[in-house]
Design a protein around this motif. Sequence first.
Motif, PDB file in Angstrom:
ATOM      1  N   TRP A  64       7.039   2.321 -10.603  1.00  0.00           N
ATOM      2  CA  TRP A  64       7.916   1.606 -10.337  1.00  0.00           C
ATOM      3  C   TRP A  64       8.087   1.364  -8.794  1.00  0.00           C
ATOM      4  O   TRP A  64       8.639   0.223  -8.883  1.00  0.00           O
ATOM      5  CB  TRP A  64       9.050   2.218 -11.259  1.00  0.00           C
ATOM      6  CG  TRP A  64      10.094   3.043 -10.557  1.00  0.00           C
ATOM      7  CD1 TRP A  64       8.986   4.957 -11.046  1.00  0.00           C
ATOM      8  CD2 TRP A  64      10.858   3.649 -10.044  1.00  0.00           C
ATOM      9  NE1 TRP A  64      10.643   5.107 -10.085  1.00  0.00           N
ATOM     10  CE2 TRP A  64      11.844   4.716  -9.850  1.00  0.00           C
ATOM     11  CE3 TRP A  64      11.254   2.294  -9.531  1.00  0.00           C
ATOM     12  CZ2 TRP A  64      11.787   4.998  -8.498  1.00  0.00           C
ATOM     13  CZ3 TRP A  64      13.102   2.801  -8.504  1.00  0.00           C
ATOM     14  CH2 TRP A  64      12.953   3.660  -7.852  1.00  0.00           C
ATOM     15  N   GLN A  65       8.505   2.409  -8.205  1.00  0.00           N
ATOM     16  CA  GLN A  65       8.739   1.615  -6.538  1.00  0.00           C
ATOM     17  C   GLN A  65       7.934   0.727  -5.755  1.00  0.00           C
ATOM     18  O   GLN A  65       7.584   0.250  -5.303  1.00  0.00           O
ATOM     19  CB  GLN A  65       8.499   3.384  -5.486  1.00  0.00           C
ATOM     20  CG  GLN A  65       9.787   4.039  -6.780  1.00  0.00           C
ATOM     21  CD  GLN A  65       9.664   6.182  -5.668  1.00  0.00           C
ATOM     22  OE1 GLN A  65       9.052   5.834  -4.942  1.00  0.00           O
ATOM     23  NE2 GLN A  65      10.319   7.309  -6.729  1.00  0.00           N
ATOM     24  N   HIS A  66       6.337   1.444  -6.392  1.00  0.00           N
ATOM     25  CA  HIS A  66       5.046   0.727  -6.276  1.00  0.00           C
ATOM     26  C   HIS A  66       5.620  -0.534  -6.090  1.00  0.00           C
ATOM     27  O   HIS A  66       4.915  -1.624  -6.027  1.00  0.00           O
ATOM     28  CB  HIS A  66       3.961   1.396  -6.242  1.00  0.00           C
ATOM     29  CG  HIS A  66       2.443   0.926  -6.215  1.00  0.00           C
ATOM     30  ND1 HIS A  66       1.301   1.187  -5.245  1.00  0.00           N
ATOM     31  CD2 HIS A  66       1.552  -0.070  -6.590  1.00  0.00           C
ATOM     32  CE1 HIS A  66       1.128   0.421  -4.529  1.00  0.00           C
ATOM     33  NE2 HIS A  66       0.380  -0.679  -5.466  1.00  0.00           N
ATOM     34  N   PHE A  71       0.987  -1.246  -0.222  1.00  0.00           N
ATOM     35  CA  PHE A  71      -0.048  -0.207   0.003  1.00  0.00           C
ATOM     36  C   PHE A  71       0.599   1.359   0.347  1.00  0.00           C
ATOM     37  O   PHE A  71       0.631   2.742   0.495  1.00  0.00           O
ATOM     38  CB  PHE A  71      -0.639  -0.281   1.389  1.00  0.00           C
ATOM     39  CG  PHE A  71      -2.024  -1.309   0.926  1.00  0.00           C
ATOM     40  CD1 PHE A  71      -2.492  -1.198   0.278  1.00  0.00           C
ATOM     41  CD2 PHE A  71      -1.939  -2.222   1.942  1.00  0.00           C
ATOM     42  CE1 PHE A  71      -3.557  -2.420  -0.505  1.00  0.00           C
ATOM     43  CE2 PHE A  71      -2.789  -3.245   2.247  1.00  0.00           C
ATOM     44  CZ  PHE A  71      -3.439  -3.374   1.238  1.00  0.00           C
ATOM     45  N   LEU A  72       2.244   1.320   0.113  1.00  0.00           N
ATOM     46  CA  LEU A  72       3.047   2.665  -0.639  1.00  0.00           C
ATOM     47  C   LEU A  72       2.797   3.408  -1.115  1.00  0.00           C
ATOM     48  O   LEU A  72       1.434   2.866  -2.320  1.00  0.00           O
ATOM     49  CB  LEU A  72       4.703   1.829  -0.907  1.00  0.00           C
ATOM     50  CG  LEU A  72       5.733   3.047  -0.994  1.00  0.00           C
ATOM     51  CD1 LEU A  72       6.203   3.637   0.418  1.00  0.00           C
ATOM     52  CD2 LEU A  72       6.313   2.373  -1.431  1.00  0.00           C
ATOM     53  N   SER A 124       8.271  -2.693  -7.049  1.00  0.00           N
ATOM     54  CA  SER A 124       9.700  -2.863  -6.972  1.00  0.00           C
ATOM     55  C   SER A 124       9.267  -3.249  -5.662  1.00  0.00           C
ATOM     56  O   SER A 124       9.955  -4.578  -5.285  1.00  0.00           O
ATOM     57  CB  SER A 124      10.480  -2.673  -7.729  1.00  0.00           C
ATOM     58  OG  SER A 124      10.496  -0.823  -6.964  1.00  0.00           O
ATOM     59  N   LEU A 125       8.934  -2.430  -4.701  1.00  0.00           N
ATOM     60  CA  LEU A 125       9.200  -2.965  -3.203  1.00  0.00           C
ATOM     61  C   LEU A 125       8.808  -3.825  -2.923  1.00  0.00           C
ATOM     62  O   LEU A 125       9.527  -4.668  -2.436  1.00  0.00           O
ATOM     63  CB  LEU A 125       8.477  -1.610  -2.549  1.00  0.00           C
ATOM     64  CG  LEU A 125       9.385  -1.772  -0.482  1.00  0.00           C
ATOM     65  CD1 LEU A 125      10.367  -1.378  -1.196  1.00  0.00           C
ATOM     66  CD2 LEU A 125       8.867  -0.035  -0.507  1.00  0.00           C
ATOM     67  N   PRO A 126       7.295  -4.627  -2.978  1.00  0.00           N
ATOM     68  CA  PRO A 126       6.947  -5.568  -2.721  1.00  0.00           C
ATOM     69  C   PRO A 126       7.866  -7.017  -3.006  1.00  0.00           C
ATOM     70  O   PRO A 126       7.754  -7.971  -2.283  1.00  0.00           O
ATOM     71  CB  PRO A 126       5.879  -6.211  -2.959  1.00  0.00           C
ATOM     72  CG  PRO A 126       5.206  -4.554  -3.082  1.00  0.00           C
ATOM     73  CD  PRO A 126       6.552  -3.592  -4.027  1.00  0.00           C
ATOM     74  N   LEU A 127       8.579  -7.075  -4.412  1.00  0.00           N
ATOM     75  CA  LEU A 127       9.332  -7.499  -4.834  1.00  0.00           C
ATOM     76  C   LEU A 127      10.414  -7.776  -4.239  1.00  0.00           C
ATOM     77  O   LEU A 127      10.468  -9.175  -3.723  1.00  0.00           O
ATOM     78  CB  LEU A 127       9.799  -7.845  -6.558  1.00  0.00           C
ATOM     79  CG  LEU A 127       8.577  -7.893  -7.246  1.00  0.00           C
ATOM     80  CD1 LEU A 127       8.868  -7.057  -8.816  1.00  0.00           C
ATOM     81  CD2 LEU A 127       7.585  -8.934  -7.058  1.00  0.00           C
ATOM     82  N   VAL A 128      11.487  -6.836  -3.584  1.00  0.00           N
ATOM     83  CA  VAL A 128      12.166  -7.175  -3.229  1.00  0.00           C
ATOM     84  C   VAL A 128      11.973  -7.258  -1.745  1.00  0.00           C
ATOM     85  O   VAL A 128      12.986  -8.268  -0.812  1.00  0.00           O
ATOM     86  CB  VAL A 128      12.803  -5.360  -2.841  1.00  0.00           C
ATOM     87  CG1 VAL A 128      14.304  -5.451  -2.323  1.00  0.00           C
ATOM     88  CG2 VAL A 128      13.266  -4.901  -4.732  1.00  0.00           C
ATOM     89  N   ALA A 129      10.951  -6.966  -1.786  1.00  0.00           N
ATOM     90  CA  ALA A 129      10.579  -7.162   0.605  1.00  0.00           C
ATOM     91  C   ALA A 129       9.891  -9.193   0.257  1.00  0.00           C
ATOM     92  O   ALA A 129      10.843  -9.558   1.133  1.00  0.00           O
ATOM     93  CB  ALA A 129       9.542  -6.969   0.934  1.00  0.00           C
TER      94      ALA A 129
END
Lengths: 115, 964
Positions: free
Chosen positions: B406-408, B400-401, B410-415
């Motif tokens: 792209w940040q929206h 829910f960031l 990529s972040l779950p993937l990195v997490a």
Amino acid sequence: MEIVFAIAIGVMAGSGIWLVLRPRTFQVIIGLSLLAYAVNLFIFGMGRLRVGAVPVIDPLTGSNPDLYTDPVPQALVLTAIVISFATTALFLVVLLASRGLNGTDHVDGQETDRE
Amino acid sequence: MSLLLILLLPFVGSLCAAFLPANARNAEAWLAGIVALAAAALVANLYPQIVAEGVIRMSIPWAPGLGLDFSLRMDGYAWLFAMLITVIGALVVVYARYYMSPDDPVPRFFAFFLAFMGAMLGVVLSGNLLQIAMFWELTSLASFMLIAYWHHRVDARRGARMALIVTGTGGLALLGGMLLLGHMAGSYDLDAVLAAADTIQSHPWYPVTLILIVLGALTKSAQFPFHFWLPHAMAAPTPVSAYLHSATMVKAGVFLLARFWPVLAGTDLWFWLVGGAGLCSLLIGAYLALFQQDMKGVLAYSTISHLGLITLLLGMNSPLALVAAVFHIANHATFKASLFMAAGIVDHETGTRNMQRLSGLYRAMPITATLAIVAAAAMAGVPLLNGFLSKEMFFAETIFLDRPDWQHISLPLVATLASMFSVAYSLRFIHQVFFGPPTDDLPRAPHEPTRWMLLPSALLVLACVLVGMFPGITVGPYLRTATDSILGSDAPSYSLAVWHGLNLPLLMSATALIGGVVLYRAFLWRAGTEVPLLERIDGKRIFDWSQTRLMSGAEQAMRWLFSPRLQMQLLVLFLVALGGALLPMLNTGSSWGTRETMPLHPAFALLWIVGGTCALAAAWQAKHHRFAALILAGGAGLATSLTFVWFSAPDLALTQLTVEVVTAVLILLGLRWLPPREARFAQGRPETARVRLRRLRDMSIAVAGGVGLAALAYAILTRPDIDGISPFFIEQSLPRGGGLNVVNVILVDFRGFDTLGEITVLAVVALTVFALLRRFRPAPESIPLPRQQREQNAADGIEETRVPDPDAKLPGGYMMLPAVLVRLLLPLAMLVSLFFLLRGHNAPGGGFVGGLVLATAIILQYLVGGIVWVESRLRIHPMVWIALGLLSAATAGASAWLHGHPFLTSLAWHGELPLLGELHLSSVLLFDLGVYMLVVGATVLMLVVIAHQSLRRHHRKLSLGGNA
């Protein structure tokens, strides 16, 4: 009078600076003494020069400041004289100890090939 | 009040612990355990009050004029941290009791351990920014001491130094940030700063402040790119690693970020700085943890990764993420501390932590293994354990960031990726150590440790399970109190539950779990020590490189900017002074004044023709003719003294004259220890061009200095006097000071404190001279008698080895006549010196002059009568005189307190006494008497110790203090 006083300060300060820049400890100690005279006279002169106006209150004439010379530089210089005596004594002893330890009276504690 | 008690308890305990005997392991553990438990109980006891009132404050005024108070402050968030610090502290104490070997000096361990606990409590409980920074530094110092606990080990010393340099540098940045923050908010009070969010964020200094504070936090929490110190800190004993380097100290950074979250967060800069560092640490830490061979190494990198997760959550600028961060702080502290304890147990029982050697320990130590498995599962985020809950919250937040596309995405993937790594290293940690075939190749045969060593770990694991299964009733209320106290009215609503239904975060958790297992099975079953991809990025190497560069750079700068030669230093000093005097003249121009000058008196001109010649001649002769130079310099001094007389300064003249005499005697006494210079002069070394050039340079500086000072003096003397403070002294000298001699009244009354300081300096110098000369070793060639004395002795028929006879009525030979005169002089000189002392207040004179006159008289006795003769008759104890003088002056100053006046206020008593008649007594006289005695003592001591050097020839030991 003032010009002689000023020249006296200059001559002693010049001699003092010259000696302080020399390489031998004894020269430095004499130089510091001369420099101290000059600086003490200089500080004393800040109160301006007056003849016959000793800052000791005469009970008959009262405490009018115009009658007396400025006492504040005198008090400062009196302190300075005593302190410069103390530093001279300390420096003399350091000089002696350094000479005893290092076998030389060069200010750096070792002979350089210069002068 | 109990806040203060909580803070003081550990520090007091630390002091007590330091003084217990070296082998008192049980006493130390009891002491530390009781301190930690008592503090925990006190903290817990405050919870109802915090729920009711929100914040508990306490402050002690410290420097109220500067707005500085010692203030303590506890809100829900600080309470949660204080609980973690004290409870985990108590558990680690129990563990440490059994972990530390009987050979270890435990007092040092527990003393620093408790000091750290106090410092950490100070960080979380302080209500003042500067106070936080101070305790922050204290935690760094305690950490340094604890990492270097086994200081015989190189890695411990290196690790400690690296940790101190990194966190200390960060602490410095933090201090800067705190100062800026306080300046922007207008107060260093934490409450005031927390209320000034808008002012601070709109201030132009906000970016700088933020960067500085974040630097402090990132270094402390071992976040990328400063993460490298933490793995090296693992050289510390394991209880330290469990407590400082996983549960508490490294949390100080994230504590601070969350503390200032309401003030500093919410901007893009915050997102990139904090979130960026957090993301990098999360990923890099987890990745590097995969390849560690040391059990504590895995845990260290995993700590970096989990702290990265917390930092990332804080950087997301969302209140819910903050809640998750605080929750994860508590969760991580519990499972990581217990994992460290497990690693320590394995190390303790098998003698190694190398995962390549360890295998199949489950059979030998099933309880330890079970506890470690549960804790590692919590670390991996397995459901029904506490790590799962905060990780779920983290996943939800990444989804829910509120950021661009792209940040929206990529972040779950990195997490998920980082979480996968986390599962893999947790699995590897457990599988390689506890499963697989049992091995015999271990330093010690493994077995289960004592139950007391397992207890702390078991309690922590129990907490993991309870929180994981029943979050709502265990940790829920405390977490809400904590986050409410940070967020205030902005606190979001959330529910802590194990089951939130089938949703995206759960899917991510499942992916991470399965992916982690696959990753381990596929690639890491028996991975080597090499780290793929990131081998080249090594923080330690960069750190070492920068250290070396810093040192060599400093050396380079020293070579450029510094000369060890005194002459060069003095030259620079004079040049700077000349420039400093010249600059204002160039800027504003210069001119002679208009004040009317006095007509020249020929006698005065003559005086200075002589005086000036003396000075110049002294400068010329000082190298080869020391005695002549000394006398010539004295001539210049005499001219100075006469000038003082001429221009209405009798006090100065008297002092200058007496000082002149004493200085001359002093230097005369020293002359014989200097090397002869005539011989060298006779050789006549050719003067090189270089020498001539340097002399020319010095000469020009000397001339410039002299001319400049003369011009300056003349310019001032020809200007009218300004209205200074002098009239006050002249007018008040009689009414307030009760004396006619204004200079003396200034010295002993108006500016008495200066004089007290000055005579103290004199005393210190005299004692220093004494101390320096006690170990004096004269140069060999100056030990025999001087040539002049030898010749005189030869002429008088006295053999050289003669020892002076103390019983002789008069010294023999050439000293007989002076001796008679000088002895007659002594009582006269005493009279004169007392006369100067007593009349000083109303006429020229005073303690200084009087003291110097007496000292001169005494030293004359020495010069003429000889040391042995004088000291067999005259008992002067210079040290006693110095002490009594200081005491007398200080008593005179303190006597004002009896009447409620400030120190050194003069008191006078005027009255009639039977027999004596009218009497005027003043504390000023006592003060001047002190000056007098001190001057006598100090001067005589200096002269006598130098004079005593000539006794060395006789190999006599004369103890000065009692015999001089």
